[in-house]
Scaffold this motif. Sequence first.
Motif, short mmCIF file in Angstrom:
data_model
loop_
_atom_site.label_atom_id
_atom_site.label_comp_id
_atom_site.label_asym_id
_atom_site.label_seq_id
_atom_site.Cartn_x
_atom_site.Cartn_y
_atom_site.Cartn_z
N THR A 94 0.97 63.11 38.56
CA THR A 94 0.34 61.79 38.62
C THR A 94 -0.92 61.78 37.78
O THR A 94 -1.17 60.84 37.03
CB THR A 94 -0.02 61.43 40.07
N GLY A 95 -1.71 62.85 37.89
CA GLY A 95 -2.95 62.92 37.13
C GLY A 95 -2.68 62.92 35.64
O GLY A 95 -3.31 62.18 34.89
N ILE A 96 -1.74 63.73 35.19
CA ILE A 96 -1.46 63.81 33.76
C ILE A 96 -0.99 62.47 33.24
O ILE A 96 -1.50 61.94 32.25
CB ILE A 96 -0.38 64.88 33.46
N ILE A 97 -0.03 61.86 33.93
CA ILE A 97 0.56 60.63 33.40
C ILE A 97 -0.44 59.49 33.44
O ILE A 97 -0.50 58.66 32.52
CB ILE A 97 1.89 60.30 34.14
N TRP A 98 -1.27 59.43 34.47
CA TRP A 98 -2.26 58.36 34.52
C TRP A 98 -3.41 58.63 33.56
O TRP A 98 -4.03 57.69 33.06
CB TRP A 98 -2.78 58.13 35.93
N ARG A 99 -3.65 59.87 33.25
CA ARG A 99 -4.66 60.13 32.23
C ARG A 99 -4.17 59.54 30.90
O ARG A 99 -4.95 58.98 30.13
CB ARG A 99 -4.87 61.64 32.09
N TRP A 100 -2.88 59.66 30.66
CA TRP A 100 -2.33 59.07 29.45
C TRP A 100 -2.34 57.55 29.52
O TRP A 100 -2.64 56.87 28.55
CB TRP A 100 -0.88 59.56 29.25
N LEU A 101 -1.97 57.02 30.69
CA LEU A 101 -1.92 55.58 30.86
C LEU A 101 -3.29 54.95 30.70
O LEU A 101 -3.42 53.87 30.15
CB LEU A 101 -1.35 55.21 32.23
N LEU A 102 -4.31 55.63 31.20
CA LEU A 102 -5.66 55.06 31.16
C LEU A 102 -6.39 55.48 29.89
O LEU A 102 -7.61 55.50 29.85
CB LEU A 102 -6.46 55.51 32.39
N ASN A 103 -5.64 55.83 28.88
CA ASN A 103 -6.25 56.25 27.63
C ASN A 103 -7.02 55.09 27.01
O ASN A 103 -6.55 53.96 26.96
CB ASN A 103 -5.14 56.72 26.68
N SER A 104 -8.23 55.39 26.52
CA SER A 104 -9.09 54.31 26.07
C SER A 104 -9.17 54.21 24.56
O SER A 104 -9.95 53.44 24.03
CB SER A 104 -10.49 54.51 26.64
N ASP A 105 -8.39 55.01 23.84
CA ASP A 105 -8.49 54.95 22.38
C ASP A 105 -8.05 53.61 21.86
O ASP A 105 -7.28 52.90 22.49
CB ASP A 105 -7.59 56.03 21.75
N SER A 106 -8.55 53.30 20.67
CA SER A 106 -8.15 52.02 20.06
C SER A 106 -7.67 52.29 18.65
O SER A 106 -7.67 53.42 18.19
CB SER A 106 -9.32 51.05 20.07
N GLY A 107 -7.25 51.25 17.99
CA GLY A 107 -6.79 51.40 16.62
C GLY A 107 -5.43 52.07 16.58
O GLY A 107 -4.55 51.77 17.38
N ALA A 108 -5.28 53.01 15.67
CA ALA A 108 -3.97 53.61 15.48
C ALA A 108 -3.55 54.46 16.67
O ALA A 108 -2.36 54.64 16.92
CB ALA A 108 -3.99 54.47 14.21
N SER A 109 -4.52 55.00 17.39
CA SER A 109 -4.10 55.86 18.50
C SER A 109 -4.15 55.17 19.84
O SER A 109 -4.25 55.80 20.87
CB SER A 109 -4.96 57.13 18.54
N THR A 110 -4.00 53.84 19.82
CA THR A 110 -3.91 53.14 21.11
C THR A 110 -2.66 53.59 21.83
O THR A 110 -1.59 53.69 21.23
CB THR A 110 -3.81 51.62 20.88
N THR A 111 -2.82 53.87 23.10
CA THR A 111 -1.64 54.27 23.86
C THR A 111 -1.87 53.90 25.31
O THR A 111 -2.87 53.28 25.66
CB THR A 111 -1.36 55.78 23.68
N GLY A 112 -0.94 54.25 26.14
CA GLY A 112 -1.11 53.98 27.56
C GLY A 112 -0.95 52.49 27.86
O GLY A 112 -0.24 51.77 27.17
N ILE A 113 -1.63 52.05 28.91
CA ILE A 113 -1.52 50.66 29.33
C ILE A 113 -2.02 49.73 28.23
O ILE A 113 -1.48 48.65 28.01
CB ILE A 113 -2.30 50.43 30.63
N ASN A 114 -3.05 50.18 27.52
CA ASN A 114 -3.58 49.35 26.44
C ASN A 114 -2.52 49.02 25.41
O ASN A 114 -2.48 47.94 24.84
CB ASN A 114 -4.76 50.06 25.77
#
Lengths: 290, 302, 425
Positions: free
Chosen positions: B124-144
Amino acid sequence: MSAIPDAPAARTRKAWSWGRFVRQLTLFALACFFLMPVYALLVTALKDPAHVDVVKMWSLPDSLSLESFRIVWPKLQDGFRNSLMLAIPASLISSMLGAANGFVLAKWRFPGADVVFPIILFGMFIPYQAILIPMFKTLSDIPVIHYKAVGGLEGLILVHIIYGLPITTLIFRGFFAGLPDELVDAAEVDGAGMLRTFFSIALPVALPAFAVSMIWQFTSAWNDFLFGLILTNTEYWPITVALNNIAGGQTVPFNQAMASALLASLPTLLVYALLGRFFMRGLMAGALKS
Amino acid sequence: MRRRSRRRMRNWLPGFLLVLPSLLAIGVFVYYFIGWNVAVSLTDWRGSLKPSDTFVGLANYRQLLADETFHNDSIHLVIFTGFFMAGALALGIFMALLLDKGVRGEGVYRAIFLFPMAISFIATGIIWRWLLNSDSGASTTGINKLTEAAGLGFLHSEWHKTDSSFAVAAIALPAGWALSGYIMALFLAGLRGIPEELREAARVDGASELRIYWHVIRPMLLPVLLSAVVILAHISLKTFDLIYAIDPGGPRTETPALYMWQTTFRGTFFARGASIATMLFIAIVLVITPYIWYTMRQERKK
Amino acid sequence: MQIRRRQLLGAGLGASALIALPGCSDQGGGSGTPSTEKKVEVFSWWSGPGEGEGLAALIEDFKKQNPGVEFINAAVAGGSGTQARQVLTTRLLNNDPPDSYQLHAGQEAASDIKADKLEDITYLYEAGGWKSQFPKGLLDKLTIDGKIYAVPVNIHRSNLLFFNPKKLSGWGISGPPQTWSDLLAQSKTLAGKGVKVLSVGTTWTQMHLMENVLLGELGTAKYNGLWDGSTDWNGDEVIKALDTFKQILAASVVGTDDWQPTIDKVIAGTAAYNVMGDWAAGYLQGPKALKYKTDYDVVASPGSTGVYNFLADSFTLPKNAKHKEFAEAWLKECASASGQDLFNPLKGSVPARLDSDKSKYKDYLAWALQEWQNTSTVVVGSLVHGVVANNAWKSEIERAYGLFFTDKDSKKFAGAVKAAYAANK
């Protein structure tokens, strides 16, 4: 009087299906939200290591590979067995004890019952990391009987039972408190003692509470890492320790970590499915009539 | 009337005896161990694996109350608890109400909503860490990335990387995801435990479904609400594994539970860890006790 | 009906007990009494790709050298033993230690030594002639109060700068920066191309960056002085170095990711450089299947050419170990050249011993080994990985860093570190 019942029935039926549609839609949307992380988990588990990338977390795997599952299963086997040996007795026994406590505190009260309940309840609030050291010491050499309860599973089971008591008591007490007193009084009039009332009147109607309690306790025992790590020797390590060894190292093989997490969650899911029947409507039907 | 109460008095002993083993076990495994913690918190045991005998009174507590990290952590805990409890309660009750009337595939929906709780916190921690990723631009990922794909790019959030104190509120999302299913189960069991006759009687009297829920069913769910609140509160207070898995050592998401663990097992500052544990315990007792009193009094009135 | 239900209940509880029965603890042997069983229980945190396999190879060799001895591999994953530490603490406090456990070489052992939990194993060093087999810089860090308590198995390097050579040339950058000011200068060029100069992740990776900024800006002598009190944390140079660190952070992309996704950004081209230990080389070469020098390249981090900022994993001998004889055999295995040469190529680190078989170390490891064994290389110790600061002080530094990260007050951070040093000596 006789003409009116038809109109409301017709009105209710149409309104009911509109409402039903909205409900179904909302439930479906919620289900998607809940499954979104599971999708990411699954998709990562099916990728091969070179393609696992946080940026591409949503994309489907280039080629489906069950390799991670194949690799992690042997590592999880022993833990699987140990966790089963731990979680089944622990959840069953603590639920039973909780039911007994809840029944007494709600319906067969004694003077001071309203104080005993918070005393038991506050057992939930200790942070477990804080009591690791005294707990290990006490269990290594239980006073009076001089029994060593660490290393094997019995200390761990005992600990899960004891720390499960507050919550199971809470659940059952809440459930029994919601029952009308007439149920118990009726049994008393029939001459039944406390134990008889408990087993023949209270327990049968407490099946939903039992389901709720078992769900919590089984999950809690199955997913516990801390106590399982500290109180057992290597051969009795539960599945969470094996999981941590796959997913918690310095270099995490994310595909294997996800695969093992999915495998490890299956028994709990099975328990949820099995206990689902206890949520059926109408378990209380007829209870008042007697 | 008097005869019944006298008979009841004679009969209370078996009940008490049934509860006694639990009381004794809790006495040792909870209160005695807390006593151990209090004892350690009054010493200066730190820096070595050898317990210290030096009594320093309330010095550790005084230090903690002046400690900036502890202040921040406590604020984070309050914020996290608020968002988590409100969210999980609202969502859980909502889902229980949706399912209560019966719907096709109820079993499947129940299993789906409960499933998050079955997944180990590490994953859960690993996957939500990915989901809550805050990067923007080309490396936007997760929920964003999802909101971006849906054309709602303005909803891009920094989640727990934000500079605000509310960073920890982002962690309420995975916590709520994991627990709302269980709150739903609690309320569903409670709802299903209410005899259908009561609802029927109200319906015959001409009450609408909404009024039935509000006036008949809601008061009967008071004990269930107590269970839900207590469960959520204690989880919130003790949440350690989830936050550690998502953002280990992150100062903006640290709570007293994490601070306690870190200072005890990594900093070998046992006295301070014990003080934090004691303070946590006292805090929750102070907060929950009035609520329990209130609920039990309400039940008695019924 | 009632009777059947009660019987069912009894059956259920009985079954529970029966299920649990095989899991009962073995009551033999109180804590601390030596046992005659032929087994050895070793705690480590080596479980995962690379390190798990390395440990397995070491264990296999141990079994060959010590036939008939059962090896209990109690590895609990968790970087730097964060999880293993919980078990060890409770067992050590209860005088029920394992036969050997892993520690980072250096000050990390201080709290255990102070509590008298570890045996002084200088005698093993003397008997095995090990003092001449390990570099002096390493032995100095291992010796605490004139005694040695641990046997180092491997050496990792912390001060490395990773980059993608193809991307660099694509951006028109001639080569990696030599100093941290160079890096900041490059960041301006890169900003124009929409690329961040550095990628950083969770808190410990930020502190990993910080220690190497301090190293690069202050030089080895003053860096060493930070940890033994001879360099003043409140002095101008340190404050200036911390300010430089702040500037670097501001020019970087700071995520909350683990170190692996963080270094993936360098490969993908969203960031130019990443400062990480050499386990990253193992990751890039192994799971990511990249080629050294072409797909990724490594140099010493700015300002630290010719300096080896090391961390070492080592094994100890606890007092009252139940199977002392076999624990010593394990330590001998760890110190042996053959053992280290079996373990290190798989783990992705270089052996601590000077007489290792160089042919086993390829690509990055070949370069690392050459630097390690070069007598002119200056060896300093890592902060984040337990060499130069004991657990108590390091924990306080981490705490102060948490506040530093939010309020960016260099003077306050330096002052807190200095005060914590005095309080936790």
